[in-house]
Write a protein that holds these residues in place. Sequence first.
Motif, PDB file in Angstrom:
ATOM      1  N   ARG A  10      13.608  -0.126  -1.615  1.00 31.66           N
ATOM      2  CA  ARG A  10      14.788   0.017  -2.467  1.00 31.66           C
ATOM      3  C   ARG A  10      14.549  -0.597  -3.844  1.00 31.66           C
ATOM      4  NH1 ARG A  10      18.109  -1.996   2.610  1.00 31.66           N
ATOM      5  NH2 ARG A  10      18.368  -0.014   3.725  1.00 31.66           N
ATOM      6  N   GLU A  11      13.863  -1.745  -3.867  1.00 29.91           N
ATOM      7  CA  GLU A  11      13.552  -2.376  -5.151  1.00 29.91           C
ATOM      8  C   GLU A  11      12.677  -1.471  -6.014  1.00 29.91           C
ATOM      9  OE1 GLU A  11      11.761  -6.174  -4.508  1.00 29.91           O
ATOM     10  OE2 GLU A  11      13.485  -6.980  -3.403  1.00 29.91           O
ATOM     11  N   ALA A  12      11.860  -0.652  -5.347  1.00 31.89           N
ATOM     12  CA  ALA A  12      10.977   0.270  -6.076  1.00 31.89           C
ATOM     13  C   ALA A  12      11.714   1.501  -6.585  1.00 31.89           C
ATOM     14  CB  ALA A  12       9.815   0.680  -5.172  1.00 31.89           C
ATOM     15  N   GLY A  13      12.985   1.653  -6.196  1.00 33.77           N
ATOM     16  CA  GLY A  13      13.794   2.754  -6.704  1.00 33.77           C
ATOM     17  C   GLY A  13      13.957   3.926  -5.763  1.00 33.77           C
ATOM     18  N   ALA A  14      13.320   3.872  -4.599  1.00 29.69           N
ATOM     19  CA  ALA A  14      13.467   4.957  -3.629  1.00 29.69           C
ATOM     20  C   ALA A  14      14.644   4.659  -2.699  1.00 29.69           C
ATOM     21  CB  ALA A  14      12.179   5.122  -2.824  1.00 29.69           C
ATOM     22  N   GLN A  15      15.088   5.688  -1.984  1.00 21.63           N
ATOM     23  CA  GLN A  15      16.171   5.518  -1.021  1.00 21.63           C
ATOM     24  C   GLN A  15      15.581   5.159   0.345  1.00 21.63           C
ATOM     25  OE1 GLN A  15      19.257   8.638  -1.078  1.00 21.63           O
ATOM     26  NE2 GLN A  15      18.199   9.494  -2.868  1.00 21.63           N
ATOM     27  N   CYS A  16      16.233   4.246   1.037  1.00 20.53           N
ATOM     28  CA  CYS A  16      15.711   3.834   2.348  1.00 20.53           C
ATOM     29  C   CYS A  16      16.860   3.531   3.291  1.00 20.53           C
ATOM     30  CB  CYS A  16      14.811   2.606   2.209  1.00 20.53           C
ATOM     31  SG  CYS A  16      14.006   2.128   3.749  1.00 20.53           S
ATOM     32  N   GLN A  17      16.804   4.134   4.473  1.00 18.83           N
ATOM     33  CA  GLN A  17      17.800   3.912   5.512  1.00 18.83           C
ATOM     34  C   GLN A  17      17.111   3.341   6.737  1.00 18.83           C
ATOM     35  OE1 GLN A  17      21.288   4.617   5.294  1.00 18.83           O
ATOM     36  NE2 GLN A  17      21.221   3.298   7.100  1.00 18.83           N
ATOM     37  N   GLU A  18      17.699   2.298   7.330  1.00 18.88           N
ATOM     38  CA  GLU A  18      17.154   1.702   8.547  1.00 18.88           C
ATOM     39  C   GLU A  18      17.931   2.209   9.763  1.00 18.88           C
ATOM     40  OE1 GLU A  18      15.425  -2.569   7.672  1.00 18.88           O
ATOM     41  OE2 GLU A  18      17.510  -2.439   7.014  1.00 18.88           O
ATOM     42  N   MET A  19      17.214   2.641  10.777  1.00 18.34           N
ATOM     43  CA  MET A  19      17.815   3.154  12.005  1.00 18.34           C
ATOM     44  C   MET A  19      17.403   2.226  13.154  1.00 18.34           C
ATOM     45  SD  MET A  19      17.399   6.950  13.753  1.00 18.34           S
ATOM     46  CE  MET A  19      15.607   6.895  13.838  1.00 18.34           C
ATOM     47  N   ILE A  20      18.347   1.464  13.668  1.00 19.40           N
ATOM     48  CA  ILE A  20      18.066   0.551  14.782  1.00 19.40           C
ATOM     49  C   ILE A  20      18.099   1.367  16.073  1.00 19.40           C
ATOM     50  CG2 ILE A  20      18.738  -1.558  15.960  1.00 19.40           C
ATOM     51  CD1 ILE A  20      17.904  -1.904  13.026  1.00 19.40           C
TER      52      ILE A  20
ATOM     53  N   GLU B 142       0.812  -1.213   0.000  1.00 15.00           N
ATOM     54  CA  GLU B 142       0.000   0.000   0.000  1.00 15.00           C
ATOM     55  C   GLU B 142       0.853   1.273   0.000  1.00 15.00           C
ATOM     56  OE1 GLU B 142      -3.181  -0.020   2.954  1.00 15.00           O
ATOM     57  OE2 GLU B 142      -2.881  -2.177   3.186  1.00 15.00           O
ATOM     58  N   PHE B 143       2.036   1.181   0.595  1.00 15.25           N
ATOM     59  CA  PHE B 143       2.864   2.375   0.799  1.00 15.25           C
ATOM     60  C   PHE B 143       3.681   2.756  -0.429  1.00 15.25           C
ATOM     61  CE2 PHE B 143       6.934   4.217   2.434  1.00 15.25           C
ATOM     62  CZ  PHE B 143       6.416   5.412   2.911  1.00 15.25           C
ATOM     63  N   ILE B 144       4.250   1.790  -1.116  1.00 19.92           N
ATOM     64  CA  ILE B 144       5.171   2.075  -2.223  1.00 19.92           C
ATOM     65  C   ILE B 144       4.547   2.940  -3.316  1.00 19.92           C
ATOM     66  CG2 ILE B 144       6.347   0.961  -4.172  1.00 19.92           C
ATOM     67  CD1 ILE B 144       7.408  -1.100  -2.212  1.00 19.92           C
ATOM     68  N   PRO B 145       3.270   2.750  -3.673  1.00 18.54           N
ATOM     69  CA  PRO B 145       2.692   3.630  -4.701  1.00 18.54           C
ATOM     70  C   PRO B 145       2.701   5.116  -4.330  1.00 18.54           C
ATOM     71  CG  PRO B 145       1.350   1.669  -4.443  1.00 18.54           C
ATOM     72  CD  PRO B 145       2.349   1.642  -3.341  1.00 18.54           C
ATOM     73  N   MET B 146       2.910   5.420  -3.051  1.00 19.53           N
ATOM     74  CA  MET B 146       2.929   6.809  -2.611  1.00 19.53           C
ATOM     75  C   MET B 146       4.310   7.443  -2.777  1.00 19.53           C
ATOM     76  SD  MET B 146       0.699   6.349   0.886  1.00 19.53           S
ATOM     77  CE  MET B 146       0.548   8.124   1.137  1.00 19.53           C
ATOM     78  N   LEU B 147       5.311   6.643  -3.111  1.00 16.10           N
ATOM     79  CA  LEU B 147       6.680   7.136  -3.196  1.00 16.10           C
ATOM     80  C   LEU B 147       7.030   7.590  -4.616  1.00 16.10           C
ATOM     81  CD1 LEU B 147       8.556   4.411  -1.110  1.00 16.10           C
ATOM     82  CD2 LEU B 147       7.722   6.641  -0.335  1.00 16.10           C
ATOM     83  N   LYS B 148       7.995   8.502  -4.682  1.00 21.11           N
ATOM     84  CA  LYS B 148       8.577   8.913  -5.947  1.00 21.11           C
ATOM     85  C   LYS B 148       9.951   8.255  -6.086  1.00 21.11           C
ATOM     86  CE  LYS B 148       6.314  13.443  -5.645  1.00 21.11           C
ATOM     87  NZ  LYS B 148       6.527  14.918  -5.574  1.00 21.11           N
ATOM     88  N   GLN B 149      10.526   8.308  -7.264  1.00 26.22           N
ATOM     89  CA  GLN B 149      11.822   7.683  -7.497  1.00 26.22           C
ATOM     90  C   GLN B 149      12.916   8.263  -6.597  1.00 26.22           C
ATOM     91  OE1 GLN B 149      12.935   5.069  -9.597  1.00 26.22           O
ATOM     92  NE2 GLN B 149      10.740   4.621  -9.609  1.00 26.22           N
ATOM     93  N   ASP B 150      12.802   9.549  -6.271  1.00 27.57           N
ATOM     94  CA  ASP B 150      13.837  10.191  -5.454  1.00 27.57           C
ATOM     95  C   ASP B 150      13.429  10.327  -3.985  1.00 27.57           C
ATOM     96  OD1 ASP B 150      11.853  12.026  -5.866  1.00 27.57           O
ATOM     97  OD2 ASP B 150      13.190  13.710  -6.320  1.00 27.57           O
ATOM     98  N   SER B 151      12.366   9.655  -3.580  1.00 26.16           N
ATOM     99  CA  SER B 151      11.919   9.728  -2.177  1.00 26.16           C
ATOM    100  C   SER B 151      12.986   9.167  -1.246  1.00 26.16           C
ATOM    101  CB  SER B 151      10.616   8.957  -1.985  1.00 26.16           C
ATOM    102  OG  SER B 151       9.539   9.580  -2.634  1.00 26.16           O
ATOM    103  N   ARG B 152      13.108   9.811  -0.101  1.00 28.29           N
ATOM    104  CA  ARG B 152      14.044   9.340   0.926  1.00 28.29           C
ATOM    105  C   ARG B 152      13.241   8.908   2.147  1.00 28.29           C
ATOM    106  NH1 ARG B 152      18.873  12.839   2.569  1.00 28.29           N
ATOM    107  NH2 ARG B 152      19.669  10.765   3.037  1.00 28.29           N
ATOM    108  N   VAL B 153      13.473   7.673   2.579  1.00 26.16           N
ATOM    109  CA  VAL B 153      12.684   7.080   3.659  1.00 26.16           C
ATOM    110  C   VAL B 153      13.607   6.632   4.779  1.00 26.16           C
ATOM    111  CG1 VAL B 153      11.033   5.274   4.280  1.00 26.16           C
ATOM    112  CG2 VAL B 153      10.997   6.265   1.967  1.00 26.16           C
ATOM    113  N   LEU B 154      13.221   6.924   6.017  1.00 25.96           N
ATOM    114  CA  LEU B 154      13.954   6.478   7.201  1.00 25.96           C
ATOM    115  C   LEU B 154      13.048   5.581   8.027  1.00 25.96           C
ATOM    116  CD1 LEU B 154      16.515   6.695   9.018  1.00 25.96           C
ATOM    117  CD2 LEU B 154      15.394   8.617  10.168  1.00 25.96           C
ATOM    118  N   ILE B 155      13.533   4.389   8.332  1.00 25.46           N
ATOM    119  CA  ILE B 155      12.768   3.443   9.149  1.00 25.46           C
ATOM    120  C   ILE B 155      13.405   3.356  10.532  1.00 25.46           C
ATOM    121  CG2 ILE B 155      11.930   1.083   9.390  1.00 25.46           C
ATOM    122  CD1 ILE B 155      12.207   0.746   6.390  1.00 25.46           C
ATOM    123  N   ALA B 156      12.608   3.616  11.571  1.00 26.81           N
ATOM    124  CA  ALA B 156      13.069   3.466  12.955  1.00 26.81           C
ATOM    125  C   ALA B 156      12.507   2.158  13.494  1.00 26.81           C
ATOM    126  CB  ALA B 156      12.591   4.647  13.798  1.00 26.81           C
TER     127      ALA B 156
END
Length: 261
Positions: free
Chosen positions: A152-162, A124-138
């Motif tokens: 990442r497979e969808a082409g957006a940037q994603c960083q995981e924060m533990i 549900e979430f990926i369709p809301m992203l653009k190719q240059d979207s930057r996402v941070l997961i906590a």
Amino acid sequence: MNKSAPLKGSHVLITRGKSQAASIVEKVESYGGNACVVPLIDFILPDNIDQLNHYIRHIHEYDWLILTSQNGVDYFFRLLEEQAPVKLPRIAVIGSKTEEYLMSRGLSTDFVPLHFVAEAFVAEFIPMLKQDSRVLIAKGNLARTVIADKIREAGAQCQEMIIYQTVLPKASEPKLAELLTKGRLNIVTFTSSSTVHHFMKIVNKHDLQASLEKIVFACIGPIALKTAESYGLSVAVSPKVYTAEAMIDSLADYMTRQYTN
């Protein structure tokens, strides 16, 4: 059997962390059950605080922040409160309880999936992203990487924060071992895969497999269910709505059917 108290006479193990056990204890007792709280998970800050603070200081550079649990919200705000005020990006959460907890902190969510598992979230979430979207997961150290991988497979940037680590409270091992040894548990509830792993670690360490034969097992959702089944446990209850309250409601329904059949 008293239909208004389908858990009457049952000793129900609550494995959730102590700080989050109150609501599930209340639910068990509302059905006449005896809640036995033995937290099989606790949470601590990781060692890399400097790196986490760096993420917080630069969080305005992201388009989305994803919070995967109530613990994620809690530890994120612990870090946030130590920093100068920052502008937060749009916020996505998994689960109604996480959303409620975030709102209790004075913030609203921009996205909540219809189903509270990672696979449904990304669909549900990926369709809301653009190719240059930057996402941070906590998230916690044991959380899966499904969301980040798919983004990442969808082409957006994603960083995981533990932002927190999951540990087994030392005092819980002897307490659980004693309850199982003396056959004092009728029902065991699992609120995450971590609670299953830690439960079975104690069972196997103390050779208590035989004590599980007559226990009814309940899992909060499909991920915990899959983990329990991987250990050979026969799970009787797993609700369609992935909340602790729904799990106890489903458990009460199950026990009612058992008595009436």
